[in-house]
Design a protein around this motif. Sequence first.
Motif, PDB file in Angstrom:
ATOM      1  N   MET A   1      26.851  53.523 -51.122  1.00 19.97           N
ATOM      2  CA  MET A   1      27.097  52.105 -51.323  1.00 19.97           C
ATOM      3  C   MET A   1      25.788  51.339 -51.485  1.00 19.97           C
ATOM      4  SD  MET A   1      29.701  50.410 -51.736  1.00 19.97           S
ATOM      5  CE  MET A   1      30.892  49.244 -51.284  1.00 19.97           C
ATOM      6  N   GLY A   2      24.732  51.788 -50.819  1.00 19.71           N
ATOM      7  CA  GLY A   2      23.458  51.096 -50.890  1.00 19.71           C
ATOM      8  C   GLY A   2      22.832  51.182 -52.277  1.00 19.71           C
ATOM      9  N   LEU A   3      23.018  52.315 -52.960  1.00 20.89           N
ATOM     10  CA  LEU A   3      22.473  52.485 -54.297  1.00 20.89           C
ATOM     11  C   LEU A   3      23.162  51.535 -55.279  1.00 20.89           C
ATOM     12  CD1 LEU A   3      20.569  54.019 -56.159  1.00 20.89           C
ATOM     13  CD2 LEU A   3      22.379  55.711 -56.489  1.00 20.89           C
ATOM     14  N   PHE A   4      24.472  51.369 -55.143  1.00 21.98           N
ATOM     15  CA  PHE A   4      25.215  50.454 -56.014  1.00 21.98           C
ATOM     16  C   PHE A   4      24.709  49.026 -55.836  1.00 21.98           C
ATOM     17  CE2 PHE A   4      28.792  47.525 -56.658  1.00 21.98           C
ATOM     18  CZ  PHE A   4      29.015  47.763 -58.000  1.00 21.98           C
ATOM     19  N   ARG A   5      24.489  48.611 -54.588  1.00 22.88           N
ATOM     20  CA  ARG A   5      23.983  47.260 -54.311  1.00 22.88           C
ATOM     21  C   ARG A   5      22.594  47.052 -54.925  1.00 22.88           C
ATOM     22  NH1 ARG A   5      25.159  45.586 -48.172  1.00 22.88           N
ATOM     23  NH2 ARG A   5      27.305  46.048 -48.620  1.00 22.88           N
ATOM     24  N   LEU A   6      21.729  48.046 -54.807  1.00 19.13           N
ATOM     25  CA  LEU A   6      20.388  47.963 -55.373  1.00 19.13           C
ATOM     26  C   LEU A   6      20.441  47.832 -56.896  1.00 19.13           C
ATOM     27  CD1 LEU A   6      17.308  48.151 -54.974  1.00 19.13           C
ATOM     28  CD2 LEU A   6      17.549  50.635 -55.215  1.00 19.13           C
ATOM     29  N   LEU A   7      21.265  48.653 -57.537  1.00 18.01           N
ATOM     30  CA  LEU A   7      21.407  48.564 -58.990  1.00 18.01           C
ATOM     31  C   LEU A   7      21.993  47.216 -59.419  1.00 18.01           C
ATOM     32  CD1 LEU A   7      22.687  52.157 -59.865  1.00 18.01           C
ATOM     33  CD2 LEU A   7      20.432  51.171 -60.286  1.00 18.01           C
ATOM     34  N   PHE A   8      22.936  46.688 -58.643  1.00 19.80           N
ATOM     35  CA  PHE A   8      23.520  45.385 -58.941  1.00 19.80           C
ATOM     36  C   PHE A   8      22.452  44.300 -58.898  1.00 19.80           C
ATOM     37  CE2 PHE A   8      25.219  41.379 -57.246  1.00 19.80           C
ATOM     38  CZ  PHE A   8      26.073  41.036 -58.278  1.00 19.80           C
ATOM     39  N   TRP A   9      21.614  44.277 -57.875  1.00 18.36           N
ATOM     40  CA  TRP A   9      20.574  43.259 -57.770  1.00 18.36           C
ATOM     41  C   TRP A   9      19.507  43.410 -58.853  1.00 18.36           C
ATOM     42  CZ3 TRP A   9      21.401  38.905 -55.674  1.00 18.36           C
ATOM     43  CH2 TRP A   9      22.260  38.781 -54.607  1.00 18.36           C
ATOM     44  N   ILE A  10      19.169  44.612 -59.205  1.00 20.50           N
ATOM     45  CA  ILE A  10      18.205  44.837 -60.291  1.00 20.50           C
ATOM     46  C   ILE A  10      18.770  44.297 -61.603  1.00 20.50           C
ATOM     47  CG2 ILE A  10      17.098  46.630 -61.689  1.00 20.50           C
ATOM     48  CD1 ILE A  10      16.710  48.226 -59.094  1.00 20.50           C
ATOM     49  N   ALA A  11      20.034  44.579 -61.883  1.00 20.87           N
ATOM     50  CA  ALA A  11      20.675  44.093 -63.113  1.00 20.87           C
ATOM     51  C   ALA A  11      20.765  42.575 -63.108  1.00 20.87           C
ATOM     52  CB  ALA A  11      22.057  44.710 -63.270  1.00 20.87           C
ATOM     53  N   LEU A  12      21.070  41.984 -61.973  1.00 24.07           N
ATOM     54  CA  LEU A  12      21.181  40.523 -61.880  1.00 24.07           C
ATOM     55  C   LEU A  12      19.817  39.857 -62.101  1.00 24.07           C
ATOM     56  CD1 LEU A  12      23.200  38.247 -61.252  1.00 24.07           C
ATOM     57  CD2 LEU A  12      22.450  38.381 -58.883  1.00 24.07           C
ATOM     58  N   ILE A  13      18.788  40.390 -61.512  1.00 23.82           N
ATOM     59  CA  ILE A  13      17.434  39.840 -61.690  1.00 23.82           C
ATOM     60  C   ILE A  13      16.982  40.009 -63.141  1.00 23.82           C
ATOM     61  CG2 ILE A  13      15.016  40.173 -61.054  1.00 23.82           C
ATOM     62  CD1 ILE A  13      16.044  40.785 -58.189  1.00 23.82           C
TER      63      ILE A  13
END
Length: 77
Positions: free
Chosen positions: A1-13
């Motif tokens: 779950m932590g990897l998905f959150r990290l990828l989500f924030w990278i994509a948002l930024i």
Amino acid sequence: MGLFRLLFWIALIAAAFWLWRRLVQKKAAAKPHQTTLPMVRCAQCGVHVPQDQALQSQDRWYCSRAHLEQDSNAGGR
């Protein structure tokens, strides 16, 4: 779950950065470009100066009053 959150924030930024760059480029393109001034060559010394700052005597241009006077004292060329 932590990897998905990290990828989500990278994509948002990345998306926010991309949007910001597009807005900045549009504002920069909307600014009028500075037009260039015509340049003339001093008949005495040969230096090029903007036409609005040069002095004219007949069909000859000068960079300063001193050069205009020197050329008129010499009788022109």
